[in-house]
Structures are given as structure tokens and as C-alpha cells.
Design a protein around this motif. Structure first.
Motif, PDB file in Angstrom:
ATOM      1  N   ILE A  17      -3.401  -2.543  -6.095  1.00 47.43           N
ATOM      2  CA  ILE A  17      -2.003  -2.920  -6.305  1.00 47.43           C
ATOM      3  C   ILE A  17      -1.606  -3.963  -5.266  1.00 47.43           C
ATOM      4  O   ILE A  17      -0.979  -4.983  -5.567  1.00 47.43           O
ATOM      5  N   GLN A  75      -4.762   1.358 -11.072  1.00 41.55           N
ATOM      6  CA  GLN A  75      -4.156   2.612 -10.639  1.00 41.55           C
ATOM      7  C   GLN A  75      -4.389   2.901  -9.166  1.00 41.55           C
ATOM      8  O   GLN A  75      -3.813   3.834  -8.620  1.00 41.55           O
ATOM      9  N   ASN A  98       1.014   7.094  -2.809  1.00 41.87           N
ATOM     10  CA  ASN A  98       1.317   7.189  -4.240  1.00 41.87           C
ATOM     11  C   ASN A  98       1.910   5.869  -4.736  1.00 41.87           C
ATOM     12  O   ASN A  98       2.190   4.966  -3.945  1.00 41.87           O
ATOM     13  N   ARG A  99       2.125   5.774  -6.029  1.00 38.05           N
ATOM     14  CA  ARG A  99       2.596   4.505  -6.622  1.00 38.05           C
ATOM     15  C   ARG A  99       3.966   4.100  -6.071  1.00 38.05           C
ATOM     16  O   ARG A  99       4.243   2.921  -5.856  1.00 38.05           O
ATOM     17  N   GLN A 100       4.817   5.096  -5.845  1.00 42.69           N
ATOM     18  CA  GLN A 100       6.144   4.802  -5.321  1.00 42.69           C
ATOM     19  C   GLN A 100       6.058   4.202  -3.919  1.00 42.69           C
ATOM     20  O   GLN A 100       6.780   3.251  -3.589  1.00 42.69           O
ATOM     21  N   CYS A 150       3.501   2.519  -2.692  1.00 39.72           N
ATOM     22  CA  CYS A 150       2.945   1.167  -2.838  1.00 39.72           C
ATOM     23  C   CYS A 150       4.023   0.176  -3.257  1.00 39.72           C
ATOM     24  O   CYS A 150       4.125  -0.925  -2.688  1.00 39.72           O
ATOM     25  N   ARG A 151       4.821   0.563  -4.240  1.00 37.54           N
ATOM     26  CA  ARG A 151       5.903  -0.322  -4.701  1.00 37.54           C
ATOM     27  C   ARG A 151       6.924  -0.572  -3.592  1.00 37.54           C
ATOM     28  O   ARG A 151       7.425  -1.688  -3.432  1.00 37.54           O
ATOM     29  N   PRO A 203      -4.171   2.182  -5.138  1.00 36.15           N
ATOM     30  CA  PRO A 203      -3.243   1.498  -4.225  1.00 36.15           C
ATOM     31  C   PRO A 203      -3.787   0.195  -3.651  1.00 36.15           C
ATOM     32  O   PRO A 203      -3.055  -0.805  -3.594  1.00 36.15           O
TER      33      PRO A 203
END
Length: 309
Positions: free
Chosen positions: A59, A54, A135-137, A139-140, A56
Motif C-alpha cells: 500500500i 492487501q 491494519n488498513r485503517q 495504513c490509510r 501494508p
């Protein structure tokens, strides 16, 4: 394009000028490749099965491990297999595929290392905004941007090479298909191609490396204001990243920024960023990172217990 080529296959001269100790080298490089596979798979499984998935930074670390696996697998299996054969051949099409793969996965690794540096910058210099910014977005998006940038870079290298005529000889003084060794076999003027490759790969590597160094100088200056405990925790993760950056970028710069015309040295430098750096990356990120070591203990202890039950 194909009509201008009399070459349907290339022959590698290999890493060493003579064939002595081929079996020893085969065993050594095979062990290195297995270490790369096991080490990076260990990191991937640990992150996937722990709370680190979870965060960053991890990831990006997962993406880096995947790129290490793919990058090395583009080069190492062929190089290892060639140590046991007399004639080390590769078809023209396979050579172009290997060239594309090496520059795509290598380029993606460069951009992911930049994303990891940005992550550390936000975490240390703007800690209150860290969860909002990274945030996850985000990072992606950064990982996706790394793949897009790597694809554009690698397709530009292929575009340069397939337009050039290869009339002979067909012996590549290297252990995998790369741009500069291939340019030596082209039977036309290659000045523009050389300049294009130096700009697209050499200057890109150099500027990226300096940008990373500057970002970490800023981070280190900010860390002086932190507590000793916070400083040590930040330095443990930053130190790992700086070590990986140095191991990957310095040989890359010496290969693609022309300071001398020495293919034998280029082969040695290439060995660092294709084999040695990917082999040590899992060790650096696991041994120097307390969070990773604790996650490994929990994940693998849990797996051992479940197997015994």
C-alpha cells in the motif's frame, strides 16, 4: 504583494552552462522520463491486480510510486521541453505552482518512506502484533498524514517566497523553480528566509534521514536472532528500502543543508532526487523483491493469456 514585484516571468539558465549537445540531452532525459512513467505504472498495475494490494508494505509502495510519478512530472516535462528552445521562460505564477508541487510531492515521498520504515520495524521487531498494528485503517491514516505534512511544508515554502520582492534580474540558475535559486533574485535581505528554509527543509531532511538510519540499525540488530531464511527474506525488502532512502535523501541533504554556496552542484544533486532516484526505484523494488517479481509474472502472464483468448 504583487505591487512589490517587477518580475512577471523568470528565465531558466538550465542544467548546463552551454548549449552543446542539447538534442542528445533531450533524447536522454526523455528516455529517463518514459522509464519513470513505465516503471512506476508497472508497479501500480501489478500491485492493484495481485494479492499484494492487501499487504501494508505494498500500500505504501503504491503511494510512493504515485508520488514519484507526480514529483518527476512537476519538473521533468518542462526541463525536457526547454532543451529544444533558446529562451527558457516560466511565468511568476507558474513558477510558484511548480515550487509548491515539487515540495508537496517531494515532502509526501519523505513521509511515505518514513511510514515504510515503520512498517518494516513492526513486521520484524513485533511480528505477532503486525496485523493488528498495521491494519488498513492505520495504513490509510499514515498516507493521509504524509499528504497533510507535505501540504503544510510546501505551503510554508510558498508563504516565504510570495512575501519577497523580485525586482530583477530574472534569470534562475537552475532547471526548475526552487527556493534557494529564487532567493538569489530577491532584492531585499533574505537572511530570515534562508534560515526558515534551512530549518523547514534541510533540518527536516537531515533528522528524518538519521531517524530512518537508526530504525534500520535496530531492525538489523533484531534480525541477528532470526533464522537464515527469515533473515534473507527480511533483508531483501529492507535492502530495497535502504537503497531508495540513500538515493533520495543524500542528494536532498546536500542541496538543502548549506555546506557551500554552489548552485551548479545543487543542480546536479537535484537531478538525482528529481530524475535518477525515481527512475531506479521501480527497478530496485522489483528486482530485489521476490514477492514483487512473482506477482509481476502472475499478473502479466494472466493478461497475456486473456489477450490471446
Amino acid at each position: 504583494m504583487e505591487n512589490s514585484n517587477n518580475i512577471t516571468e523568470f528565465v531558466f539558465r538550465g542544467l548546463f552552462p552551454n548549449e552543446e549537445g542539447r538534442v542528445t540531452c533531450f533524447v536522454l532525459f526523455l528516455l529517463c522520463y518514459l522509464a519513470i512513467l513505465l516503471g512506476n505504472l508497472l508497479i501500480l498495475i501489478t500491485i492493484r491486480n495481485s494479492h499484494l494490494s492487501q499487504q501494508p508494505m505494498y500500500i505504501f509502495l503504491s503511494s510512493l510510486s504515485v508520488m514519484d510519478l507526480c514529483f518527476t512530472s512537476t519538473v521533468a516535462p518542462k526541463m525536457i521541453a526547454d532543451l529544444l528552445v533558446e529562451r527558457k521562460t516560466i511565468s511568476y505564477n507558474s513558477c510558484m505552482v511548480q515550487l509548491f508541487g515539487a515540495h508537496f510531492f517531494g515532502g509526501a515521498e519523505i513521509f511515505i518512506l518514513v511510514a515504510m520504515a515503520y512498517d518494516r520495524y513492526v513486521a520484524i521487531c513485533k511480528p505477532l502484533h503486525y496485523l493488528i498494528v498495521m491494519n488498513r485503517q492505520t495504513c490509510r491514516s499514515l498516507v493521509l498524514a504524509s499528504f497533510v505534512g507535505a501540504f503544510l511544508h510546501s505551503i510554508s515554502q510558498i508563504f516565504i517566497m510570495v512575501r519577497l520582492p523580485f525586482c530583477g534580474p530574472n534569470q534562475i540558475d537552475h532547471y526548475f523553480c526552487d527556493v534557494f535559486p529564487l532567493l538569489k533574485l530577491v532584492c531585499t535581505e533574505t537572511y530570515f528566509a534562508n534560515v526558515s528554509i534551512i530549518v523547514s527543509t534541510g533540518v527536516l531532511s537531515l533528522l528524518t534521514f538519521f531517524a530512518l538510519i537508526v530504525s534500520y540499525l535496530i531492525i538489523l540488530s533484531v534480525l541477528r536472532k532470526h533464522s537464515i531464511e527469515g533473515r534473507q527474506k527480511a533483508l531483501s525488502t529492507c535492502g530495497s528500502h535502504i537503497t531508495v532512502v540513500l538515493m533520495f535523501f543524500l542528494p536532498l541533504i546536500f542541496t538543502y543543508v548549506p555546506v557551500a554556496d554552489s548552485v551548479s552542484e545543487d543542480k546536479v544533486f537535484a537531478l538525482f532526487y528529481t530524475i535518477i532516484a525515481p527512475m531506479f526505484n521501480p527497478l530496485i523494488y522489483s528486482l530485489r523483491n521476490t514477492e514483487m517479481k512473482n506477482a509481476m509474472r502472475k499478473v502479466w502472464y494472466r493478461k497475456v493469456l486473456s489477450e490471446r483468448k
